[in-house]
Design a protein around this motif. Structure first.
Motif, PDB file in Angstrom:
ATOM      1  N   ALA A 183     -18.640  -8.478  21.337  1.00 27.40           N
ATOM      2  CA  ALA A 183     -17.978  -7.291  20.787  1.00 27.40           C
ATOM      3  C   ALA A 183     -17.532  -7.523  19.354  1.00 27.40           C
ATOM      4  O   ALA A 183     -17.133  -8.611  18.986  1.00 27.40           O
ATOM      5  CB  ALA A 183     -16.783  -6.916  21.641  1.00 27.40           C
ATOM      6  N   GLU A 184     -17.607  -6.478  18.565  1.00 27.38           N
ATOM      7  CA  GLU A 184     -17.100  -6.497  17.203  1.00 27.38           C
ATOM      8  C   GLU A 184     -15.861  -5.618  17.077  1.00 27.38           C
ATOM      9  O   GLU A 184     -14.884  -5.998  16.468  1.00 27.38           O
ATOM     10  CB  GLU A 184     -18.184  -6.010  16.246  1.00 27.38           C
ATOM     11  CG  GLU A 184     -19.397  -6.919  16.222  1.00 27.38           C
ATOM     12  CD  GLU A 184     -20.556  -6.323  15.449  1.00 27.38           C
ATOM     13  OE1 GLU A 184     -20.425  -5.206  14.910  1.00 27.38           O
ATOM     14  OE2 GLU A 184     -21.603  -6.982  15.402  1.00 27.38           O
ATOM     15  N   THR A 185     -15.910  -4.434  17.681  1.00 25.74           N
ATOM     16  CA  THR A 185     -14.817  -3.478  17.602  1.00 25.74           C
ATOM     17  C   THR A 185     -14.530  -2.917  18.988  1.00 25.74           C
ATOM     18  O   THR A 185     -15.452  -2.666  19.759  1.00 25.74           O
ATOM     19  CB  THR A 185     -15.174  -2.309  16.655  1.00 25.74           C
ATOM     20  OG1 THR A 185     -15.519  -2.840  15.380  1.00 25.74           O
ATOM     21  CG2 THR A 185     -14.023  -1.341  16.500  1.00 25.74           C
ATOM     22  N   ILE A 186     -13.247  -2.714  19.276  1.00 28.83           N
ATOM     23  CA  ILE A 186     -12.830  -2.108  20.535  1.00 28.83           C
ATOM     24  C   ILE A 186     -11.987  -0.891  20.190  1.00 28.83           C
ATOM     25  O   ILE A 186     -11.080  -0.974  19.362  1.00 28.83           O
ATOM     26  CB  ILE A 186     -12.020  -3.094  21.395  1.00 28.83           C
ATOM     27  CG1 ILE A 186     -12.876  -4.317  21.722  1.00 28.83           C
ATOM     28  CG2 ILE A 186     -11.514  -2.421  22.657  1.00 28.83           C
ATOM     29  CD1 ILE A 186     -12.116  -5.446  22.367  1.00 28.83           C
ATOM     30  N   GLU A 187     -12.296   0.222  20.834  1.00 29.16           N
ATOM     31  CA  GLU A 187     -11.594   1.476  20.573  1.00 29.16           C
ATOM     32  C   GLU A 187     -11.239   2.114  21.916  1.00 29.16           C
ATOM     33  O   GLU A 187     -12.063   2.148  22.825  1.00 29.16           O
ATOM     34  CB  GLU A 187     -12.519   2.391  19.778  1.00 29.16           C
ATOM     35  CG  GLU A 187     -11.956   3.723  19.408  1.00 29.16           C
ATOM     36  CD  GLU A 187     -12.969   4.520  18.621  1.00 29.16           C
ATOM     37  OE1 GLU A 187     -12.910   4.481  17.384  1.00 29.16           O
ATOM     38  OE2 GLU A 187     -13.824   5.173  19.259  1.00 29.16           O
ATOM     39  N   THR A 188     -10.021   2.614  22.042  1.00 28.65           N
ATOM     40  CA  THR A 188      -9.591   3.285  23.260  1.00 28.65           C
ATOM     41  C   THR A 188      -9.253   4.726  22.919  1.00 28.65           C
ATOM     42  O   THR A 188      -8.534   4.978  21.953  1.00 28.65           O
ATOM     43  CB  THR A 188      -8.363   2.586  23.870  1.00 28.65           C
ATOM     44  OG1 THR A 188      -8.683   1.221  24.106  1.00 28.65           O
ATOM     45  CG2 THR A 188      -7.960   3.226  25.177  1.00 28.65           C
ATOM     46  N   THR A 189      -9.788   5.657  23.714  1.00 28.55           N
ATOM     47  CA  THR A 189      -9.516   7.071  23.508  1.00 28.55           C
ATOM     48  C   THR A 189      -8.897   7.659  24.773  1.00 28.55           C
ATOM     49  O   THR A 189      -9.151   7.169  25.877  1.00 28.55           O
ATOM     50  CB  THR A 189     -10.798   7.860  23.166  1.00 28.55           C
ATOM     51  OG1 THR A 189     -11.740   7.715  24.236  1.00 28.55           O
ATOM     52  CG2 THR A 189     -11.423   7.372  21.875  1.00 28.55           C
ATOM     53  N   ASP A 190      -8.080   8.701  24.592  1.00 26.81           N
ATOM     54  CA  ASP A 190      -7.530   9.382  25.759  1.00 26.81           C
ATOM     55  C   ASP A 190      -8.551  10.398  26.263  1.00 26.81           C
ATOM     56  O   ASP A 190      -9.660  10.506  25.724  1.00 26.81           O
ATOM     57  CB  ASP A 190      -6.169  10.001  25.452  1.00 26.81           C
ATOM     58  CG  ASP A 190      -6.211  11.090  24.399  1.00 26.81           C
ATOM     59  OD1 ASP A 190      -7.310  11.576  24.055  1.00 26.81           O
ATOM     60  OD2 ASP A 190      -5.130  11.468  23.912  1.00 26.81           O
ATOM     61  N   ALA A 191      -8.200  11.158  27.289  1.00 31.92           N
ATOM     62  CA  ALA A 191      -9.131  12.096  27.907  1.00 31.92           C
ATOM     63  C   ALA A 191      -9.565  13.217  26.971  1.00 31.92           C
ATOM     64  O   ALA A 191     -10.613  13.818  27.175  1.00 31.92           O
ATOM     65  CB  ALA A 191      -8.521  12.681  29.172  1.00 31.92           C
ATOM     66  N   THR A 192      -8.776  13.482  25.917  1.00 36.73           N
ATOM     67  CA  THR A 192      -9.139  14.534  24.963  1.00 36.73           C
ATOM     68  C   THR A 192      -9.984  14.011  23.812  1.00 36.73           C
ATOM     69  O   THR A 192     -10.395  14.772  22.957  1.00 36.73           O
ATOM     70  CB  THR A 192      -7.880  15.214  24.386  1.00 36.73           C
ATOM     71  OG1 THR A 192      -7.146  14.257  23.616  1.00 36.73           O
ATOM     72  CG2 THR A 192      -7.006  15.787  25.478  1.00 36.73           C
ATOM     73  N   GLY A 193     -10.230  12.691  23.779  1.00 39.34           N
ATOM     74  CA  GLY A 193     -11.037  12.101  22.716  1.00 39.34           C
ATOM     75  C   GLY A 193     -10.239  11.545  21.559  1.00 39.34           C
ATOM     76  O   GLY A 193     -10.804  11.030  20.598  1.00 39.34           O
ATOM     77  N   ARG A 194      -8.913  11.641  21.616  1.00 41.54           N
ATOM     78  CA  ARG A 194      -8.054  11.117  20.550  1.00 41.54           C
ATOM     79  C   ARG A 194      -8.014   9.591  20.621  1.00 41.54           C
ATOM     80  O   ARG A 194      -7.788   9.012  21.679  1.00 41.54           O
ATOM     81  CB  ARG A 194      -6.642  11.686  20.703  1.00 41.54           C
ATOM     82  CG  ARG A 194      -5.674  11.275  19.618  1.00 41.54           C
ATOM     83  CD  ARG A 194      -4.337  11.963  19.803  1.00 41.54           C
ATOM     84  NE  ARG A 194      -3.776  11.675  21.118  1.00 41.54           N
ATOM     85  CZ  ARG A 194      -2.771  10.824  21.329  1.00 41.54           C
ATOM     86  NH1 ARG A 194      -2.191  10.208  20.319  1.00 41.54           N
ATOM     87  NH2 ARG A 194      -2.322  10.612  22.540  1.00 41.54           N
ATOM     88  N   VAL A 195      -8.231   8.933  19.494  1.00 40.15           N
ATOM     89  CA  VAL A 195      -8.207   7.473  19.437  1.00 40.15           C
ATOM     90  C   VAL A 195      -6.751   7.004  19.512  1.00 40.15           C
ATOM     91  O   VAL A 195      -5.927   7.382  18.687  1.00 40.15           O
ATOM     92  CB  VAL A 195      -8.875   6.944  18.150  1.00 40.15           C
ATOM     93  CG1 VAL A 195      -8.749   5.431  18.064  1.00 40.15           C
ATOM     94  CG2 VAL A 195     -10.329   7.366  18.099  1.00 40.15           C
ATOM     95  N   VAL A 196      -6.439   6.184  20.530  1.00 38.81           N
ATOM     96  CA  VAL A 196      -5.083   5.677  20.702  1.00 38.81           C
ATOM     97  C   VAL A 196      -4.993   4.194  20.364  1.00 38.81           C
ATOM     98  O   VAL A 196      -3.897   3.655  20.213  1.00 38.81           O
ATOM     99  CB  VAL A 196      -4.552   5.932  22.130  1.00 38.81           C
ATOM    100  CG1 VAL A 196      -4.383   7.421  22.372  1.00 38.81           C
ATOM    101  CG2 VAL A 196      -5.457   5.319  23.180  1.00 38.81           C
ATOM    102  N   TYR A 197      -6.150   3.535  20.236  1.00 40.39           N
ATOM    103  CA  TYR A 197      -6.184   2.122  19.835  1.00 40.39           C
ATOM    104  C   TYR A 197      -7.534   1.855  19.196  1.00 40.39           C
ATOM    105  O   TYR A 197      -8.567   2.317  19.671  1.00 40.39           O
ATOM    106  CB  TYR A 197      -5.999   1.187  21.038  1.00 40.39           C
ATOM    107  CG  TYR A 197      -6.249  -0.256  20.683  1.00 40.39           C
ATOM    108  CD1 TYR A 197      -5.246  -1.038  20.134  1.00 40.39           C
ATOM    109  CD2 TYR A 197      -7.498  -0.834  20.855  1.00 40.39           C
ATOM    110  CE1 TYR A 197      -5.475  -2.354  19.774  1.00 40.39           C
ATOM    111  CE2 TYR A 197      -7.746  -2.147  20.501  1.00 40.39           C
ATOM    112  CZ  TYR A 197      -6.733  -2.906  19.962  1.00 40.39           C
ATOM    113  OH  TYR A 197      -6.982  -4.206  19.601  1.00 40.39           O
ATOM    114  N   SER A 198      -7.514   1.076  18.126  1.00 45.52           N
ATOM    115  CA  SER A 198      -8.748   0.610  17.498  1.00 45.52           C
ATOM    116  C   SER A 198      -8.459  -0.753  16.907  1.00 45.52           C
ATOM    117  O   SER A 198      -7.446  -0.940  16.225  1.00 45.52           O
ATOM    118  CB  SER A 198      -9.206   1.578  16.402  1.00 45.52           C
ATOM    119  OG  SER A 198     -10.423   1.132  15.849  1.00 45.52           O
ATOM    120  N   GLY A 199      -9.321  -1.711  17.202  1.00 44.22           N
ATOM    121  CA  GLY A 199      -9.098  -3.052  16.695  1.00 44.22           C
ATOM    122  C   GLY A 199     -10.350  -3.894  16.742  1.00 44.22           C
ATOM    123  O   GLY A 199     -11.380  -3.504  17.305  1.00 44.22           O
TER     124      GLY A 199
END
Length: 71
Positions: free
Chosen positions: A18-34
């Motif tokens: 992995a290079e990048t990890i991104e977490t989105t909520d059910a609406t598609g809003r990014v809540v974490y990126s690292g």
């Protein structure tokens, strides 16, 4: 892989390339990126509201998505 799932306080993303990890909520809003830190990346999810999330792992032009439940 993701564990624990469902999660309460922290999430561990285990991956080899992995290079990048991104977490989105059910609406598609990014809540974490690292940036991934080695084979196991720990993410603090204690501030996430309970519900369904999606964890996107990006590596070498590829994308993998896993569902995550926060209790």
């Amino acid at each position: 892989s993701l564990y624990p799932n469902p999660a309460n306080y922290q999430l561990i993303v285990s991956t080899t390339a992995a290079e990048t990890i991104e977490t989105t909520d059910a609406t598609g809003r990014v809540v974490y990126s690292g940036t991934a830190t080695g084979n196991n990346t720990t993410i603090d999810v204690s501030s996430f509201a309970p519900g369904m999330y999606f964890v996107n792992v990006y590596s070498a032009g590829a994308k993998s998505t896993e569902r995550l439940v926060i209790e």
